[in-house]
Scaffold this active site. Sequence first.
Site, PDB file in Angstrom:
ATOM      1  N   ARG A 238       0.861  -1.184   0.000  1.00  0.00           N
ATOM      2  CA  ARG A 238       0.000   0.000   0.000  1.00  0.00           C
ATOM      3  C   ARG A 238       0.899   1.236   0.000  1.00  0.00           C
ATOM      4  O   ARG A 238       1.934   1.270   0.698  1.00  0.00           O
ATOM      5  CB  ARG A 238      -0.910   0.031   1.241  1.00  0.00           C
ATOM      6  N   GLU A 267      -4.766   7.048  -4.611  1.00  0.00           N
ATOM      7  CA  GLU A 267      -5.032   6.319  -5.854  1.00  0.00           C
ATOM      8  C   GLU A 267      -6.401   6.695  -6.387  1.00  0.00           C
ATOM      9  O   GLU A 267      -7.352   6.771  -5.603  1.00  0.00           O
ATOM     10  CB  GLU A 267      -4.955   4.806  -5.604  1.00  0.00           C
ATOM     11  N   HIS A 286      -1.632  -0.219  -9.511  1.00  0.00           N
ATOM     12  CA  HIS A 286      -2.131  -1.181  -8.521  1.00  0.00           C
ATOM     13  C   HIS A 286      -2.659  -2.466  -9.208  1.00  0.00           C
ATOM     14  O   HIS A 286      -3.839  -2.798  -9.085  1.00  0.00           O
ATOM     15  CB  HIS A 286      -3.224  -0.533  -7.654  1.00  0.00           C
TER      16      HIS A 286
HETATM   17  C1  DGY Z   1      -5.293  -6.660  -2.317  1.00  0.00           C
HETATM   18  O1  DGY Z   1      -5.924  -7.714  -2.508  1.00  0.00           O
HETATM   19  O2  DGY Z   1      -5.210  -6.141  -1.212  1.00  0.00           O
HETATM   20  C2  DGY Z   1      -4.599  -6.038  -3.485  1.00  0.00           C
HETATM   21  O3  DGY Z   1      -4.036  -4.829  -3.224  1.00  0.00           O
HETATM   22  C3  DGY Z   1      -5.505  -5.998  -4.690  1.00  0.00           C
HETATM   23  O4  DGY Z   1      -5.474  -7.295  -5.141  1.00  0.00           O
END
Ligand code: DGY
Length: 330
Positions: A238, A267, A286
């Site tokens: 993240r 984002e 992402h």
């Molecule tokens: C998640 O699953 O947390 C990812 O960032 C998106 O697949």
Amino acid sequence: MKPKIYVTRKLNEGILAKLEETCEVTLWEEENLPVPREVLEREIREADGLFCLLTEQIDAALLEKAPRLKIIANLAVGYNHIDIEAATAKGIMVTNTPGVLTETTADLTFALLMATARRLVESSDYLRRGAWVTWSPMLLTGQDVYGSTLGIIGLGRIGEAVARRAKAFDMKVYYHNRTRKPEAEEQLGLEYCDMATLLRESDFVCILVPYTPGTRHLIGHNELALMKQSAILINTSRGGIIDETALYYALAEGKIWAAGLDVFEQEPVPANHPLLTLPNVVTLPHIGSASIKTRLRMADIAADNLLKGLAGLTPPNLVNPQVDARDTKR
Ligand code: DGY
């Protein structure tokens, strides 16, 4: 009466059909636009179940507007966009999709690492804009991956899967984690160390911790200052885990060599974000888990979680087990 569910994005037909067998489904029809907050606030009033993505902020204020809600099925493994404490206090189950995306996300992490080390995007752009005049000994030279040192911050499922890939590249692998993992150390030949050692020794640093208040800006000015000038930072977790301003200056001033980023603090990342102006940054929107097979399986798992919860059963991927499905059967 069928339970009512709200789905915040257009889903694959088969998954929708499965939900519609036992539920009354209302869908945000747009495929590439998130549901506006006011629509979500309106729709959630009547919903027994919510099928959501990481693009929705499921906070306490929203949950206040959801008197009937029993379960939130999240189409992601990360759930930092959901106020778990508030959901738990209201007896609402929250589920995620762990496991299924491990290998796909590890593939992308490694792809980003290699693309950044060998300047793939920069090289491709160079060729396409007609700048390639001749082969030259030091033209677009990058860093070696094979035989180098990798530091993994956060040795969960994805961290271990990245370590397995690194081993095939004969890399020395350090890791730092809240708890030591002797089995992984033994099986994969990993070495546990403190953060400072990891940052100092690694040629590549991969961020794979979950985003929590405790990991916000885990990598800032001081941490970047410990890294080698030739080091590369990779983030597929993240964005908020890295202080982006500190990272920008570290990259622009040559304090570290490059970064590969699949995630950003905000984002979608604004097109004029300073990090996007740097040639030594490879950026992606992402897409860590974005293989067709994995995304379809994630949606299927999220749907199963939702249906189980609404049927009064404990969903397999319940992240707040303090809430028991049987208690929420109203
Ligand atoms: C998640 O699953 O947390 C990812 O960032 C998106 O697949």
